[in-house]
Design a protein around this motif. Structure first.
Motif, PDB file in Angstrom:
ATOM      1  N   GLY A   1      -3.599  -0.401   7.118  1.00  0.00           N
ATOM      2  CA  GLY A   1      -5.033  -0.254   7.314  1.00  0.00           C
ATOM      3  C   GLY A   1      -5.728  -1.566   7.021  1.00  0.00           C
ATOM      4  O   GLY A   1      -5.131  -2.495   6.469  1.00  0.00           O
ATOM      5  N   PRO A   2      -7.000  -1.687   7.384  1.00  0.00           N
ATOM      6  CA  PRO A   2      -7.665  -2.992   7.328  1.00  0.00           C
ATOM      7  C   PRO A   2      -8.156  -3.452   5.965  1.00  0.00           C
ATOM      8  O   PRO A   2      -8.353  -4.653   5.766  1.00  0.00           O
ATOM      9  CB  PRO A   2      -8.844  -2.806   8.279  1.00  0.00           C
ATOM     10  N   ALA A   3      -8.383  -2.553   5.019  1.00  0.00           N
ATOM     11  CA  ALA A   3      -8.993  -2.947   3.743  1.00  0.00           C
ATOM     12  C   ALA A   3      -8.004  -2.808   2.591  1.00  0.00           C
ATOM     13  O   ALA A   3      -7.639  -1.698   2.201  1.00  0.00           O
ATOM     14  CB  ALA A   3     -10.235  -2.098   3.464  1.00  0.00           C
ATOM     15  N   LEU A   4      -7.574  -3.947   2.051  1.00  0.00           N
ATOM     16  CA  LEU A   4      -6.596  -3.976   0.960  1.00  0.00           C
ATOM     17  C   LEU A   4      -7.313  -4.457  -0.301  1.00  0.00           C
ATOM     18  O   LEU A   4      -7.817  -5.580  -0.359  1.00  0.00           O
ATOM     19  CB  LEU A   4      -5.449  -4.928   1.310  1.00  0.00           C
ATOM     20  N   LEU A   5      -7.355  -3.619  -1.325  1.00  0.00           N
ATOM     21  CA  LEU A   5      -8.161  -3.885  -2.512  1.00  0.00           C
ATOM     22  C   LEU A   5      -7.313  -4.344  -3.689  1.00  0.00           C
ATOM     23  O   LEU A   5      -6.392  -3.644  -4.120  1.00  0.00           O
ATOM     24  CB  LEU A   5      -8.931  -2.620  -2.898  1.00  0.00           C
ATOM     25  N   PHE A   6      -7.636  -5.518  -4.222  1.00  0.00           N
ATOM     26  CA  PHE A   6      -6.968  -6.013  -5.426  1.00  0.00           C
ATOM     27  C   PHE A   6      -7.429  -5.223  -6.647  1.00  0.00           C
ATOM     28  O   PHE A   6      -8.601  -4.863  -6.776  1.00  0.00           O
ATOM     29  CB  PHE A   6      -7.299  -7.493  -5.651  1.00  0.00           C
ATOM     30  N   CYS A   7      -6.481  -4.986  -7.552  1.00  0.00           N
ATOM     31  CA  CYS A   7      -6.784  -4.320  -8.817  1.00  0.00           C
ATOM     32  C   CYS A   7      -5.950  -4.970  -9.917  1.00  0.00           C
ATOM     33  O   CYS A   7      -4.724  -5.084  -9.773  1.00  0.00           O
ATOM     34  CB  CYS A   7      -6.450  -2.827  -8.720  1.00  0.00           C
ATOM     35  N   PRO A   8      -6.572  -5.436 -11.005  1.00  0.00           N
ATOM     36  CA  PRO A   8      -5.788  -6.045 -12.088  1.00  0.00           C
ATOM     37  C   PRO A   8      -4.760  -5.060 -12.632  1.00  0.00           C
ATOM     38  O   PRO A   8      -5.095  -3.915 -12.943  1.00  0.00           O
ATOM     39  CB  PRO A   8      -6.850  -6.389 -13.141  1.00  0.00           C
ATOM     40  N   ALA A   9      -3.535  -5.489 -12.759  1.00  0.00           N
ATOM     41  CA  ALA A   9      -2.473  -4.581 -13.214  1.00  0.00           C
ATOM     42  C   ALA A   9      -2.624  -4.197 -14.680  1.00  0.00           C
ATOM     43  O   ALA A   9      -1.983  -3.242 -15.126  1.00  0.00           O
ATOM     44  CB  ALA A   9      -1.106  -5.216 -12.974  1.00  0.00           C
TER      45      ALA A   9
ATOM     46  N   ALA B   1      -9.025   2.704  -7.221  1.00  0.00           N
ATOM     47  CA  ALA B   1      -8.790   1.672  -6.206  1.00  0.00           C
ATOM     48  C   ALA B   1      -8.025   2.259  -5.030  1.00  0.00           C
ATOM     49  O   ALA B   1      -8.337   2.002  -3.867  1.00  0.00           O
ATOM     50  CB  ALA B   1      -8.028   0.499  -6.808  1.00  0.00           C
ATOM     51  N   MET B   2      -7.028   3.072  -5.328  1.00  0.00           N
ATOM     52  CA  MET B   2      -6.239   3.715  -4.274  1.00  0.00           C
ATOM     53  C   MET B   2      -7.113   4.659  -3.444  1.00  0.00           C
ATOM     54  O   MET B   2      -7.004   4.727  -2.221  1.00  0.00           O
ATOM     55  CB  MET B   2      -5.087   4.490  -4.894  1.00  0.00           C
ATOM     56  N   GLU B   3      -8.011   5.355  -4.120  1.00  0.00           N
ATOM     57  CA  GLU B   3      -8.891   6.301  -3.439  1.00  0.00           C
ATOM     58  C   GLU B   3      -9.872   5.591  -2.517  1.00  0.00           C
ATOM     59  O   GLU B   3     -10.183   6.083  -1.427  1.00  0.00           O
ATOM     60  CB  GLU B   3      -9.651   7.114  -4.486  1.00  0.00           C
ATOM     61  N   ARG B   4     -10.351   4.424  -2.929  1.00  0.00           N
ATOM     62  CA  ARG B   4     -11.388   3.712  -2.178  1.00  0.00           C
ATOM     63  C   ARG B   4     -10.837   2.944  -0.973  1.00  0.00           C
ATOM     64  O   ARG B   4     -11.527   2.812   0.046  1.00  0.00           O
ATOM     65  CB  ARG B   4     -12.100   2.723  -3.102  1.00  0.00           C
ATOM     66  N   ALA B   5      -9.630   2.402  -1.081  1.00  0.00           N
ATOM     67  CA  ALA B   5      -9.130   1.461  -0.069  1.00  0.00           C
ATOM     68  C   ALA B   5      -7.975   2.046   0.731  1.00  0.00           C
ATOM     69  O   ALA B   5      -7.465   3.131   0.439  1.00  0.00           O
ATOM     70  CB  ALA B   5      -8.703   0.171  -0.753  1.00  0.00           C
ATOM     71  N   ASP B   6      -7.561   1.300   1.749  1.00  0.00           N
ATOM     72  CA  ASP B   6      -6.416   1.721   2.557  1.00  0.00           C
ATOM     73  C   ASP B   6      -5.105   1.488   1.816  1.00  0.00           C
ATOM     74  O   ASP B   6      -4.126   2.200   2.029  1.00  0.00           O
ATOM     75  CB  ASP B   6      -6.410   0.959   3.882  1.00  0.00           C
ATOM     76  N   ALA B   7      -5.088   0.469   0.979  1.00  0.00           N
ATOM     77  CA  ALA B   7      -3.939   0.197   0.111  1.00  0.00           C
ATOM     78  C   ALA B   7      -4.449  -0.614  -1.073  1.00  0.00           C
ATOM     79  O   ALA B   7      -5.489  -1.285  -0.993  1.00  0.00           O
ATOM     80  CB  ALA B   7      -2.853  -0.581   0.850  1.00  0.00           C
ATOM     81  N   VAL B   8      -3.727  -0.543  -2.175  1.00  0.00           N
ATOM     82  CA  VAL B   8      -4.127  -1.265  -3.379  1.00  0.00           C
ATOM     83  C   VAL B   8      -3.107  -2.356  -3.669  1.00  0.00           C
ATOM     84  O   VAL B   8      -1.898  -2.160  -3.506  1.00  0.00           O
ATOM     85  CB  VAL B   8      -4.268  -0.307  -4.578  1.00  0.00           C
ATOM     86  N   ILE B   9      -3.619  -3.520  -4.086  1.00  0.00           N
ATOM     87  CA  ILE B   9      -2.766  -4.634  -4.494  1.00  0.00           C
ATOM     88  C   ILE B   9      -2.859  -4.741  -6.012  1.00  0.00           C
ATOM     89  O   ILE B   9      -3.861  -5.203  -6.552  1.00  0.00           O
ATOM     90  CB  ILE B   9      -3.209  -5.963  -3.850  1.00  0.00           C
TER      91      ILE B   9
ATOM     92  N   GLU C   1       1.945   6.256 -11.338  1.00  0.00           N
ATOM     93  CA  GLU C   1       2.512   7.221 -10.405  1.00  0.00           C
ATOM     94  C   GLU C   1       1.766   7.203  -9.076  1.00  0.00           C
ATOM     95  O   GLU C   1       1.488   8.251  -8.494  1.00  0.00           O
ATOM     96  CB  GLU C   1       2.491   8.626 -11.014  1.00  0.00           C
ATOM     97  N   LEU C   2       1.466   6.034  -8.564  1.00  0.00           N
ATOM     98  CA  LEU C   2       0.782   5.914  -7.281  1.00  0.00           C
ATOM     99  C   LEU C   2       1.765   6.095  -6.131  1.00  0.00           C
ATOM    100  O   LEU C   2       2.974   5.938  -6.293  1.00  0.00           O
ATOM    101  CB  LEU C   2       0.116   4.541  -7.175  1.00  0.00           C
ATOM    102  N   ASP C   3       1.224   6.401  -4.950  1.00  0.00           N
ATOM    103  CA  ASP C   3       2.035   6.515  -3.746  1.00  0.00           C
ATOM    104  C   ASP C   3       2.590   5.132  -3.408  1.00  0.00           C
ATOM    105  O   ASP C   3       1.833   4.226  -3.044  1.00  0.00           O
ATOM    106  CB  ASP C   3       1.172   7.027  -2.596  1.00  0.00           C
ATOM    107  N   PRO C   4       3.893   4.911  -3.521  1.00  0.00           N
ATOM    108  CA  PRO C   4       4.449   3.565  -3.294  1.00  0.00           C
ATOM    109  C   PRO C   4       4.234   3.041  -1.887  1.00  0.00           C
ATOM    110  O   PRO C   4       4.234   1.826  -1.670  1.00  0.00           O
ATOM    111  CB  PRO C   4       5.941   3.737  -3.608  1.00  0.00           C
ATOM    112  N   ASP C   5       4.029   3.948  -0.919  1.00  0.00           N
ATOM    113  CA  ASP C   5       3.812   3.504   0.452  1.00  0.00           C
ATOM    114  C   ASP C   5       2.464   2.812   0.626  1.00  0.00           C
ATOM    115  O   ASP C   5       2.257   2.119   1.624  1.00  0.00           O
ATOM    116  CB  ASP C   5       3.886   4.691   1.421  1.00  0.00           C
ATOM    117  N   ARG C   6       1.561   3.002  -0.344  1.00  0.00           N
ATOM    118  CA  ARG C   6       0.230   2.390  -0.246  1.00  0.00           C
ATOM    119  C   ARG C   6      -0.017   1.380  -1.354  1.00  0.00           C
ATOM    120  O   ARG C   6      -1.159   1.054  -1.667  1.00  0.00           O
ATOM    121  CB  ARG C   6      -0.840   3.479  -0.265  1.00  0.00           C
TER     122      ARG C   6
END
Length: 269
Positions: A6-14, A23-31, A54-59
């Motif tokens: 998807g087009p919007a990939l959101l960075f999130c501090p680990a 972050a996962m809820e808001r974006a197409d994938a989380v970094i 326990e996030l979806d590893p595919d995203r």
């Protein structure tokens, strides 16, 4: 291997696990970022949060530290204890090192140094690399510069060159290209313009640093109704034609038809 999150990939501090789900809820994938977003003293804790998540590893994409650093080995060791198998390698610049990584990992090579941009072609050619991304600020810093943008907010020529080179290198190898983050969170007008240009130029996604940037990027990548109608019409017209033909006074050949197919693909994505 392919890349289409998807087009919007959101960075999130680990090191901020309380933000992971949002972050996962808001974006197409989380970094999930183990590099610049995490201070050295907090990296060990951040790795622990990754193991417990326990996030979806595919995203999920995990940005790891540069291969030349001690932190890199610790990052990969951590990831081997999780289901996350898509990594973004910060300051990627050595095709040999990237090519020798554990084959379980899909790699996004982040070309954000002069050496990395210069090696973009060779990085894109690696079998384990699924995408290239470029970064402006680290690139300019690696050159001894002080800013990637002019006072009017537009990229300097060196940044525009790096952006184009990374996109071309990825496209030549049929790999995805990801556009750089826009650091000025409040400048949504410039973000919209640059994201629309990214989509029209062939970037697969744009990375961002704040949830408020996600809808701006999604809107920029989504074709408008006029473009979708044109794509449907020109493809329908092509069904009864052989080779080059004229539609609405404009010559249509295979490249134009590919444009139309891409418009419909983005519209349905």
């Amino acid at each position: 291997m392919s890349f289409d999150l998807g087009p919007a990939l959101l960075f999130c501090p680990a090191d901020r696990p309380e933000r992971y789900a949002k972050a996962m809820e808001r974006a197409d994938a989380v970094i999930l970022d183990l590099e610049d977003a995490v201070a050295p003293a907090h990296k060990a804790a951040a790795r622990g949060h990754l193991i417990e998540s326990e996030l979806d590893p595919d995203r999920v994409i995990v940005r790891v530290n540069p291969p030349e650093t001690e932190a890199f080995a610790a990052d990969l060791s951590t990831l081997s204890q999780t289901d996350y198998r898509r990594i973004m390698v910060a300051k990627a610049q050595s095709p040999k090192r990237i090519g020798r990584l554990d084959p379980r990992f899909e790699v996004i090579a982040l070309c954000e140094t002069a050496k990395g941009v210069a090696q973009a072609d060779r990085l894109a050619a690696l079998d384990n690399v699924v995408a290239l991304m470029w970064g402006a600020e680290d690139l300019v810093a690696s050159l001894g510069g002080t800013s990637s943008r002019k006072p009017n907010g537009r990229y300097r020529d060196i940044a525009r060159y790096a952006r184009s080179r990374v996109l071309l290198a990825a496209g030549a190898r049929d790999k995805a290209a990801i556009d750089a983050v826009h650091l000025d969170i409040d400048d949504t007008k410039r973000l919209a313009v640059e994201a629309a240009d990214a989509a029209a130029s062939g970037f697969r996604a744009t990375a961002c640093i704040h949830p408020s940037q996600v809808p701006v990027i999604r809107a920029a990548y989504r074709p408008d109704e006029k473009s979708v109608s044109w794509a449907h019409a020109v493809l329908a017209a092509a069904a009864g034609e052989r080779g080059v033909f004229s539609y609405d006074g404009v010559m249509v050949d295979e490249p134009v038809l590919r444009h139309a197919r891409r418009v419909l693909s983005r519209a349905s994505g």
